[in-house]
Design a protein around this motif. Structure first.
Motif, PDB file in Angstrom:
ATOM      1  N   ALA A   2      58.055  36.012  39.971  1.00  0.00           N
ATOM      2  CA  ALA A   2      59.238  36.545  40.642  1.00  0.00           C
ATOM      3  C   ALA A   2      60.019  37.473  39.716  1.00  0.00           C
ATOM      4  CB  ALA A   2      60.128  35.388  41.115  1.00  0.00           C
ATOM      5  N   HIS A   3      60.078  37.069  38.438  1.00  0.00           N
ATOM      6  CA  HIS A   3      60.780  37.895  37.466  1.00  0.00           C
ATOM      7  C   HIS A   3      60.095  39.255  37.306  1.00  0.00           C
ATOM      8  CE1 HIS A   3      63.566  38.358  34.080  1.00  0.00           C
ATOM      9  NE2 HIS A   3      62.567  38.964  33.452  1.00  0.00           N
ATOM     10  N   ALA A   4      58.772  39.244  37.262  1.00  0.00           N
ATOM     11  CA  ALA A   4      58.022  40.495  37.134  1.00  0.00           C
ATOM     12  C   ALA A   4      58.227  41.384  38.354  1.00  0.00           C
ATOM     13  CB  ALA A   4      56.537  40.195  36.933  1.00  0.00           C
ATOM     14  N   GLN A   5      58.245  40.774  39.558  1.00  0.00           N
ATOM     15  CA  GLN A   5      58.470  41.542  40.775  1.00  0.00           C
ATOM     16  C   GLN A   5      59.871  42.151  40.781  1.00  0.00           C
ATOM     17  OE1 GLN A   5      57.680  38.782  43.933  1.00  0.00           O
ATOM     18  NE2 GLN A   5      55.455  38.912  43.693  1.00  0.00           N
ATOM     19  N   SER A   6      60.847  41.353  40.307  1.00  0.00           N
ATOM     20  CA  SER A   6      62.216  41.863  40.235  1.00  0.00           C
ATOM     21  C   SER A   6      62.317  43.019  39.251  1.00  0.00           C
ATOM     22  CB  SER A   6      63.159  40.726  39.814  1.00  0.00           C
ATOM     23  OG  SER A   6      64.476  41.193  39.660  1.00  0.00           O
ATOM     24  N   ALA A   7      61.604  42.873  38.124  1.00  0.00           N
ATOM     25  CA  ALA A   7      61.612  43.953  37.134  1.00  0.00           C
ATOM     26  C   ALA A   7      60.993  45.227  37.701  1.00  0.00           C
ATOM     27  CB  ALA A   7      60.854  43.504  35.876  1.00  0.00           C
ATOM     28  N   GLN A   8      59.886  45.078  38.421  1.00  0.00           N
ATOM     29  CA  GLN A   8      59.221  46.234  39.020  1.00  0.00           C
ATOM     30  C   GLN A   8      60.113  46.915  40.050  1.00  0.00           C
ATOM     31  OE1 GLN A   8      56.500  47.679  38.112  1.00  0.00           O
ATOM     32  NE2 GLN A   8      56.608  49.230  39.725  1.00  0.00           N
ATOM     33  N   GLN A   9      60.807  46.120  40.873  1.00  0.00           N
ATOM     34  CA  GLN A   9      61.701  46.682  41.881  1.00  0.00           C
ATOM     35  C   GLN A   9      62.852  47.430  41.218  1.00  0.00           C
ATOM     36  OE1 GLN A   9      61.255  46.562  45.312  1.00  0.00           O
ATOM     37  NE2 GLN A   9      62.906  48.080  45.218  1.00  0.00           N
ATOM     38  N   SER A  10      63.348  46.840  40.113  1.00  0.00           N
ATOM     39  CA  SER A  10      64.440  47.496  39.405  1.00  0.00           C
ATOM     40  C   SER A  10      63.995  48.831  38.829  1.00  0.00           C
ATOM     41  CB  SER A  10      64.943  46.579  38.287  1.00  0.00           C
ATOM     42  OG  SER A  10      65.977  47.198  37.569  1.00  0.00           O
ATOM     43  N   VAL A  11      62.752  48.875  38.314  1.00  0.00           N
ATOM     44  CA  VAL A  11      62.215  50.131  37.779  1.00  0.00           C
ATOM     45  C   VAL A  11      62.126  51.181  38.879  1.00  0.00           C
ATOM     46  CG1 VAL A  11      60.142  51.203  36.832  1.00  0.00           C
ATOM     47  CG2 VAL A  11      60.971  49.039  35.899  1.00  0.00           C
ATOM     48  N   GLU A  12      61.640  50.784  40.057  1.00  0.00           N
ATOM     49  CA  GLU A  12      61.510  51.730  41.172  1.00  0.00           C
ATOM     50  C   GLU A  12      62.871  52.244  41.615  1.00  0.00           C
ATOM     51  OE1 GLU A  12      59.378  49.590  44.109  1.00  0.00           O
ATOM     52  OE2 GLU A  12      57.476  49.587  42.991  1.00  0.00           O
ATOM     53  N   ASP A  13      63.870  51.327  41.704  1.00  0.00           N
ATOM     54  CA  ASP A  13      65.214  51.747  42.095  1.00  0.00           C
ATOM     55  C   ASP A  13      65.800  52.725  41.072  1.00  0.00           C
ATOM     56  OD1 ASP A  13      64.986  50.089  44.259  1.00  0.00           O
ATOM     57  OD2 ASP A  13      66.125  48.438  43.367  1.00  0.00           O
ATOM     58  N   THR A  14      65.550  52.425  39.797  1.00  0.00           N
ATOM     59  CA  THR A  14      66.070  53.297  38.745  1.00  0.00           C
ATOM     60  C   THR A  14      65.447  54.683  38.819  1.00  0.00           C
ATOM     61  OG1 THR A  14      66.401  51.382  37.318  1.00  0.00           O
ATOM     62  CG2 THR A  14      66.338  53.531  36.247  1.00  0.00           C
ATOM     63  N   GLU A  15      64.138  54.722  39.020  1.00  0.00           N
ATOM     64  CA  GLU A  15      63.452  56.014  39.124  1.00  0.00           C
ATOM     65  C   GLU A  15      63.960  56.807  40.322  1.00  0.00           C
ATOM     66  OE1 GLU A  15      59.402  54.791  39.313  1.00  0.00           O
ATOM     67  OE2 GLU A  15      59.119  54.871  37.130  1.00  0.00           O
ATOM     68  N   GLU A  19      65.064  56.069  29.295  1.00  0.00           N
ATOM     69  CA  GLU A  19      65.662  55.111  28.373  1.00  0.00           C
ATOM     70  C   GLU A  19      65.990  53.797  29.073  1.00  0.00           C
ATOM     71  OE1 GLU A  19      68.999  57.024  26.661  1.00  0.00           O
ATOM     72  OE2 GLU A  19      67.813  58.332  25.353  1.00  0.00           O
ATOM     73  N   VAL A  20      66.537  53.902  30.307  1.00  0.00           N
ATOM     74  CA  VAL A  20      66.860  52.688  31.061  1.00  0.00           C
ATOM     75  C   VAL A  20      65.594  51.902  31.381  1.00  0.00           C
ATOM     76  CG1 VAL A  20      67.792  51.800  33.232  1.00  0.00           C
ATOM     77  CG2 VAL A  20      68.976  53.639  32.026  1.00  0.00           C
ATOM     78  N   ILE A  21      64.550  52.638  31.814  1.00  0.00           N
ATOM     79  CA  ILE A  21      63.263  51.979  32.132  1.00  0.00           C
ATOM     80  C   ILE A  21      62.699  51.285  30.900  1.00  0.00           C
ATOM     81  CG2 ILE A  21      60.861  52.384  32.799  1.00  0.00           C
ATOM     82  CD1 ILE A  21      61.870  54.622  34.603  1.00  0.00           C
ATOM     83  N   GLU A  22      62.805  51.949  29.768  1.00  0.00           N
ATOM     84  CA  GLU A  22      62.287  51.371  28.529  1.00  0.00           C
ATOM     85  C   GLU A  22      63.002  50.068  28.184  1.00  0.00           C
ATOM     86  OE1 GLU A  22      62.456  54.050  25.267  1.00  0.00           O
ATOM     87  OE2 GLU A  22      61.676  52.612  23.814  1.00  0.00           O
ATOM     88  N   LYS A  23      64.314  50.036  28.400  1.00  0.00           N
ATOM     89  CA  LYS A  23      65.075  48.816  28.126  1.00  0.00           C
ATOM     90  C   LYS A  23      64.677  47.691  29.077  1.00  0.00           C
ATOM     91  CE  LYS A  23      69.109  51.172  26.179  1.00  0.00           C
ATOM     92  NZ  LYS A  23      70.556  51.449  26.338  1.00  0.00           N
ATOM     93  N   ILE A  24      64.479  48.060  30.354  1.00  0.00           N
ATOM     94  CA  ILE A  24      64.055  47.037  31.323  1.00  0.00           C
ATOM     95  C   ILE A  24      62.697  46.468  30.944  1.00  0.00           C
ATOM     96  CG2 ILE A  24      63.363  46.644  33.728  1.00  0.00           C
ATOM     97  CD1 ILE A  24      65.454  48.713  34.553  1.00  0.00           C
ATOM     98  N   ARG A  25      61.780  47.381  30.580  1.00  0.00           N
ATOM     99  CA  ARG A  25      60.438  46.932  30.194  1.00  0.00           C
ATOM    100  C   ARG A  25      60.485  46.067  28.934  1.00  0.00           C
ATOM    101  NH1 ARG A  25      57.454  46.947  34.556  1.00  0.00           N
ATOM    102  NH2 ARG A  25      56.905  49.000  35.360  1.00  0.00           N
ATOM    103  N   ALA A  26      61.363  46.456  28.005  1.00  0.00           N
ATOM    104  CA  ALA A  26      61.474  45.686  26.771  1.00  0.00           C
ATOM    105  C   ALA A  26      61.973  44.269  27.072  1.00  0.00           C
ATOM    106  CB  ALA A  26      62.410  46.390  25.788  1.00  0.00           C
ATOM    107  N   GLN A  27      62.987  44.184  27.990  1.00  0.00           N
ATOM    108  CA  GLN A  27      63.495  42.851  28.339  1.00  0.00           C
ATOM    109  C   GLN A  27      62.433  42.033  29.067  1.00  0.00           C
ATOM    110  OE1 GLN A  27      64.433  41.000  31.163  1.00  0.00           O
ATOM    111  NE2 GLN A  27      65.367  39.435  29.853  1.00  0.00           N
TER     112      GLN A  27
END
Length: 367
Positions: A217-230, A246-254
């Protein structure tokens, strides 16, 4: 043909009773057992769904058991071919009656204090007087070194197996019971320990399942957040694309940090589950021994639930809400658009004030 059968005979043993399979039945995972053994195993296993004693594969319901006729024919041929037994290997119990070639013993008689191969064991099945003797899986029969008698008693005072003569001799006045009674008590302790291990294992399996679901679920949430950011940043001018990366990189890092912690925690849980299953297997195999003396002398080497330290439940919570990140990005986008429009208007006003009579066409489009 006989040589090849001798070499592969052990693979036809039932892993429950450790004997050559009788009425072999193959369960859905592919492993085979004596029909009666697998039924008895499932009836005794009250703590989980029916499962395979070897690979631990669980079934939602008890599979229908049918005799494996092809395997039964192979076993019958194997029995006929190996009727005379097989030569004993180093470390195996040998038949006490064999003279020329010492064959491997299959049973030991506690009354005769001797071990027999298939051929020499037959009288114990045919002669009425011998049928009353106590037969166990082939083992080295231990006797009292002082009185040369079977170790049929147990001294709780000295914590050792003794014979009946010892009870009236050097152990007189000690707390003594029969070997069978002491075995029953210690077996009850082992069974209780096993129940504890089963409970702990199931608890860890539940934690592992919940952790995997949370991680997904966390991975799906992260992916959705990346798509929204893009999506948000692509609507802005080109110079903001760097900010988006930069924002995407921070999300991926977290996300990577969370997954790394999750992987470590999953590995710990899997190792602990494997250890608990290993302790269950050790106890299962030990409980199958029929030799009371061997049981009592090796009881202290068995895993103890009281000695197993209870590990705390392990949970992993994300340090950031990706939905909050998405909301913040959209809010930033709206504010940035408003700010940009204001600045464009200000630039237009400045240009018009500096050139009131002639307004360049490129400035007019912003007014």
């Amino acid at each position: 043909m006989a040589e090849s059968l001798f070499q592969t005979k052990d693979q036809y043993n039932c892993s429950v009773c450790l004997e050559l399979m009788k009425d072999p039945a193959t369960i859905p995972c592919g492993h085979s057992y004596c029909m009666s053994c697998i039924k008895a195993y499932w009836e005794q296993d009250e703590f989980s769904r029916p499962r395979c004693p070897q690979c631990r594969h669980e079934f939602h319901t008890k599979p229908a058991l049918n005799k494996n006729t092809m395997l039964a024919e192979i076993l019958e041929k194997l029995r006929n071919t190996t009727l005379q037994g097989s030569p004993a290997q180093p470390g195996e119990v040998v038949c006490d009656l064999c003279t020329d070639i010492k064959l491997r013993a299959v049973r030991s008689c506690l009354e005769c204090r001797a071990s027999y191969c298939e051929t020499h064991l037959q009288p114990h099945y045919d002669i009425p007087a011998l049928k009353k003797h106590k037969l166990v899986v082939a083992t080295e029969i231990q006797t009292c070194p002082r009185h040369d008698k079977l170790l049929e008693a147990f001294c709780r005072t000295d914590n050792m197996c003794i014979c009946l003569s010892c009870v009236m001799d050097e152990h007189k006045g000690h707390d003594t019971v029969s070997s069978a009674a002491e075995r029953d008590e210690k077996q009850a302790t082992l069974e209780a320990n096993k129940c504890t291990f089963v409970t702990k294992r199931k608890k860890r399996e539940k934690e592992l399942h919940e952790l995997r679901e949370a991680t997904e679920a966390h991975a799906q949430s992260a992916q959705q957040s990346v798509e929204d950011t893009e999506l948000a940043f692509t609507s802005l001018v080109s110079f903001l694309e760097k900010n988006c990366s930069e924002v995407i990189e921070k999300i991926r890092a977290q996300e990577e940090s969370y997954l790394d912690q999750s992987a470590d925690l999953q590995e710990q849980l899997e190792l602990e589950i494997a250890m608990l299953m290993g302790q269950e297997d050790v106890i299962d195999k030990f409980l199958q021994t029929e030799d009371n003396v061997y049981f009592l002398q090796n009881f202290k080497n068995m895993p103890s639930a009281s000695g197993a330290e209870e590990s705390p439940s392990r949970t992993l919570q994300p340090v950031v809400s990706f939905s909050a990140v998405s909301h913040m990005v959209y809010e930033f986008k709206e504010k940035l658009e408003i700010f940009w429009k204001q600045k464009v208007n200000n630039v237009g006003e400045i240009l018009m004030s500096s050139c009131p009579e002639e307004v360049p066409p490129q400035v007019q489009q912003f007014t």
